[in-house]
Design a protein around this motif. Structure first.
Motif, PDB file in Angstrom:
ATOM      1  N   LEU A 175       0.813  -1.208   0.000  1.00  0.00           N
ATOM      2  CA  LEU A 175       0.000   0.000   0.000  1.00  0.00           C
ATOM      3  C   LEU A 175       0.848   1.260   0.000  1.00  0.00           C
ATOM      4  O   LEU A 175       0.547   2.230  -0.705  1.00  0.00           O
ATOM      5  CB  LEU A 175      -0.938  -0.007   1.208  1.00  0.00           C
ATOM      6  CG  LEU A 175      -1.795   1.243   1.422  1.00  0.00           C
ATOM      7  CD1 LEU A 175      -2.669   1.535   0.212  1.00  0.00           C
ATOM      8  CD2 LEU A 175      -2.644   1.081   2.683  1.00  0.00           C
ATOM      9  N   CYS A 179     -10.003   3.306   1.607  1.00  0.00           N
ATOM     10  CA  CYS A 179     -10.355   1.983   1.104  1.00  0.00           C
ATOM     11  C   CYS A 179      -9.845   0.901   2.042  1.00  0.00           C
ATOM     12  O   CYS A 179      -9.001   1.136   2.905  1.00  0.00           O
ATOM     13  CB  CYS A 179      -9.755   1.770  -0.293  1.00  0.00           C
ATOM     14  SG  CYS A 179      -7.951   1.611  -0.302  1.00  0.00           S
ATOM     15  N   ASP A 180     -10.391  -0.275   1.840  1.00  0.00           N
ATOM     16  CA  ASP A 180      -9.896  -1.498   2.472  1.00  0.00           C
ATOM     17  C   ASP A 180      -8.946  -2.127   1.462  1.00  0.00           C
ATOM     18  O   ASP A 180      -9.388  -2.777   0.515  1.00  0.00           O
ATOM     19  CB  ASP A 180     -11.062  -2.428   2.800  1.00  0.00           C
ATOM     20  CG  ASP A 180     -10.614  -3.752   3.386  1.00  0.00           C
ATOM     21  OD1 ASP A 180      -9.450  -3.854   3.816  1.00  0.00           O
ATOM     22  OD2 ASP A 180     -11.429  -4.695   3.394  1.00  0.00           O
ATOM     23  N   TYR A 181      -7.649  -1.904   1.642  1.00  0.00           N
ATOM     24  CA  TYR A 181      -6.679  -2.312   0.622  1.00  0.00           C
ATOM     25  C   TYR A 181      -6.423  -3.818   0.712  1.00  0.00           C
ATOM     26  O   TYR A 181      -6.004  -4.328   1.745  1.00  0.00           O
ATOM     27  CB  TYR A 181      -5.371  -1.545   0.806  1.00  0.00           C
ATOM     28  CG  TYR A 181      -4.359  -1.818  -0.284  1.00  0.00           C
ATOM     29  CD1 TYR A 181      -4.546  -1.307  -1.560  1.00  0.00           C
ATOM     30  CD2 TYR A 181      -3.228  -2.591  -0.037  1.00  0.00           C
ATOM     31  CE1 TYR A 181      -3.631  -1.548  -2.576  1.00  0.00           C
ATOM     32  CE2 TYR A 181      -2.307  -2.839  -1.042  1.00  0.00           C
ATOM     33  CZ  TYR A 181      -2.513  -2.313  -2.308  1.00  0.00           C
ATOM     34  OH  TYR A 181      -1.602  -2.566  -3.309  1.00  0.00           O
ATOM     35  N   ARG A 182      -6.670  -4.508  -0.395  1.00  0.00           N
ATOM     36  CA  ARG A 182      -6.459  -5.954  -0.457  1.00  0.00           C
ATOM     37  C   ARG A 182      -5.646  -6.300  -1.689  1.00  0.00           C
ATOM     38  O   ARG A 182      -5.868  -5.750  -2.763  1.00  0.00           O
ATOM     39  CB  ARG A 182      -7.804  -6.688  -0.520  1.00  0.00           C
ATOM     40  CG  ARG A 182      -8.705  -6.444   0.666  1.00  0.00           C
ATOM     41  CD  ARG A 182     -10.025  -7.181   0.497  1.00  0.00           C
ATOM     42  NE  ARG A 182     -10.962  -6.892   1.580  1.00  0.00           N
ATOM     43  CZ  ARG A 182     -12.187  -7.384   1.646  1.00  0.00           C
ATOM     44  NH1 ARG A 182     -12.627  -8.195   0.686  1.00  0.00           N
ATOM     45  NH2 ARG A 182     -12.978  -7.076   2.667  1.00  0.00           N
ATOM     46  N   GLN A 228     -15.575  -8.825  -7.345  1.00  0.00           N
ATOM     47  CA  GLN A 228     -14.783  -8.557  -6.156  1.00  0.00           C
ATOM     48  C   GLN A 228     -14.531  -7.059  -5.998  1.00  0.00           C
ATOM     49  O   GLN A 228     -14.696  -6.281  -6.934  1.00  0.00           O
ATOM     50  CB  GLN A 228     -13.456  -9.304  -6.221  1.00  0.00           C
ATOM     51  CG  GLN A 228     -13.592 -10.812  -6.202  1.00  0.00           C
ATOM     52  CD  GLN A 228     -12.236 -11.517  -6.225  1.00  0.00           C
ATOM     53  OE1 GLN A 228     -11.197 -10.926  -6.493  1.00  0.00           O
ATOM     54  NE2 GLN A 228     -12.250 -12.813  -5.946  1.00  0.00           N
ATOM     55  N   GLN A 229     -14.106  -6.691  -4.780  1.00  0.00           N
ATOM     56  CA  GLN A 229     -13.697  -5.316  -4.529  1.00  0.00           C
ATOM     57  C   GLN A 229     -12.315  -5.077  -5.136  1.00  0.00           C
ATOM     58  O   GLN A 229     -11.420  -5.903  -4.998  1.00  0.00           O
ATOM     59  CB  GLN A 229     -13.648  -5.035  -3.028  1.00  0.00           C
ATOM     60  CG  GLN A 229     -15.003  -5.069  -2.345  1.00  0.00           C
ATOM     61  CD  GLN A 229     -15.900  -3.915  -2.759  1.00  0.00           C
ATOM     62  OE1 GLN A 229     -15.481  -2.767  -2.776  1.00  0.00           O
ATOM     63  NE2 GLN A 229     -17.146  -4.215  -3.087  1.00  0.00           N
ATOM     64  N   THR A 238      -9.179  -1.926  -5.972  1.00  0.00           N
ATOM     65  CA  THR A 238      -8.636  -0.648  -5.521  1.00  0.00           C
ATOM     66  C   THR A 238      -8.512   0.292  -6.708  1.00  0.00           C
ATOM     67  O   THR A 238      -8.016  -0.097  -7.766  1.00  0.00           O
ATOM     68  CB  THR A 238      -7.262  -0.857  -4.873  1.00  0.00           C
ATOM     69  OG1 THR A 238      -7.399  -1.736  -3.748  1.00  0.00           O
ATOM     70  CG2 THR A 238      -6.672   0.460  -4.413  1.00  0.00           C
ATOM     71  N   ASN A 269     -12.361   1.928  -2.925  1.00  0.00           N
ATOM     72  CA  ASN A 269     -12.798   0.602  -3.366  1.00  0.00           C
ATOM     73  C   ASN A 269     -14.015   0.712  -4.264  1.00  0.00           C
ATOM     74  O   ASN A 269     -14.907   1.521  -4.026  1.00  0.00           O
ATOM     75  CB  ASN A 269     -13.184  -0.286  -2.180  1.00  0.00           C
ATOM     76  CG  ASN A 269     -12.003  -0.811  -1.399  1.00  0.00           C
ATOM     77  OD1 ASN A 269     -12.038  -0.834  -0.173  1.00  0.00           O
ATOM     78  ND2 ASN A 269     -10.949  -1.235  -2.074  1.00  0.00           N
ATOM     79  N   ARG A 287     -16.746  -2.134  -6.512  1.00  0.00           N
ATOM     80  CA  ARG A 287     -17.057  -3.492  -6.953  1.00  0.00           C
ATOM     81  C   ARG A 287     -16.796  -3.556  -8.461  1.00  0.00           C
ATOM     82  O   ARG A 287     -17.250  -2.700  -9.211  1.00  0.00           O
ATOM     83  CB  ARG A 287     -18.513  -3.846  -6.673  1.00  0.00           C
ATOM     84  CG  ARG A 287     -18.860  -5.278  -7.116  1.00  0.00           C
ATOM     85  CD  ARG A 287     -20.358  -5.525  -7.151  1.00  0.00           C
ATOM     86  NE  ARG A 287     -20.929  -5.559  -5.820  1.00  0.00           N
ATOM     87  CZ  ARG A 287     -22.204  -5.874  -5.572  1.00  0.00           C
ATOM     88  NH1 ARG A 287     -23.015  -6.173  -6.577  1.00  0.00           N
ATOM     89  NH2 ARG A 287     -22.652  -5.872  -4.334  1.00  0.00           N
TER      90      ARG A 287
END
Length: 207
Positions: free
Chosen positions: A11, A25-28, A37-38, A40, A52, A54
């Motif tokens: 990140l 955001c929820d960084y994945r 999926q989500q 970035t 984020n 979808r």
């Protein structure tokens, strides 16, 4: 088309590379990010924000969110005219952050996957569009699509389409909502130079 991609960069490196001023955001990370999926993305709202979405665009006028499962890509050649995309093209453009992506080569009864990335090893942004959709009970879904164009010389033997990868000098223009010149924006949606990319055959299990 683009139906699977990779994001593994830390990140902190993403924030530096894309000049992010706000992380919202929820960084994945993932080796096989797929539609639904989500993901970035970078948007510009007075400053560069990491958010984020979808993956699979749901137009604001859609009756239900299921349409998003079919709208994870938009063709650069028609994006300015298609009712599903033209409003977002003018007002809601983003960069979808990635390190690489997959395309499949059709060989008789099987499909062979290949991984594509930049020779520099750096992350990059796919040209994307985003929308916000409200359900009848006011539940909000923020969604996006990745733009595609004709393949470059490296990818063409594998697939006839590729995602639009924006060089850094084009990315800031793409995400700035103040820029609404149709022809200028469309001129950015071209194949990334083949000499700047590399290809690797991978196994069917992508992770």
């Amino acid at each position: 088309m683009c139906g699977r991609f990779v994001l593994l960069t830390d990140l902190s490196d993403i924030a530096e590379y894309f000049d992010i001023q706000e992380i919202a955001c929820d960084y994945r990370t993932g080796t096989n990010i797929s539609p639904g999926q989500q993901v970035t993305a970078v948007v510009h709202e007075g400053k560069n924000r990491l958010v984020n979405f979808r993956w699979g665009l749901i137009p604001s006028w859609a009756k239900d969110p299921s349409i998003g499962s079919r709208m994870f890509n938009a063709r650069a050649e028609t994006v300015a005219e298609k009712p599903s995309f033209r409003n977002a093209f003018m007002k809601r453009r983003c960069l979808i952050v990635a390190d690489g992506f997959y395309e499949w080569q059709k060989l008789e009864k099987v499909k062979k996957p290949f991984h594509f990335s930049l020779k520099s090893g750096r992350p990059f942004g796919f040209a994307g569009l985003y929308e916000s959709w409200l359900s009848p009970d006011n539940k909000r879904i923020d969604s996006c699509t990745i733009l595609t164009t004709d393949s470059n010389e490296l990818i063409a033997p594998i697939h006839d389409r590729m995602p639009v990868i924006l060089p850094r000098d084009s990315a800031s223009l793409w995400i700035d909502p103040e820029h609404q010149g149709k022809e200028k924006l469309l001129s950015l949606l071209k194949p990334f130079p083949a000499e700047g990319m590399k290809m690797e055959e991978v196994t069917m299990k992508l992770g």
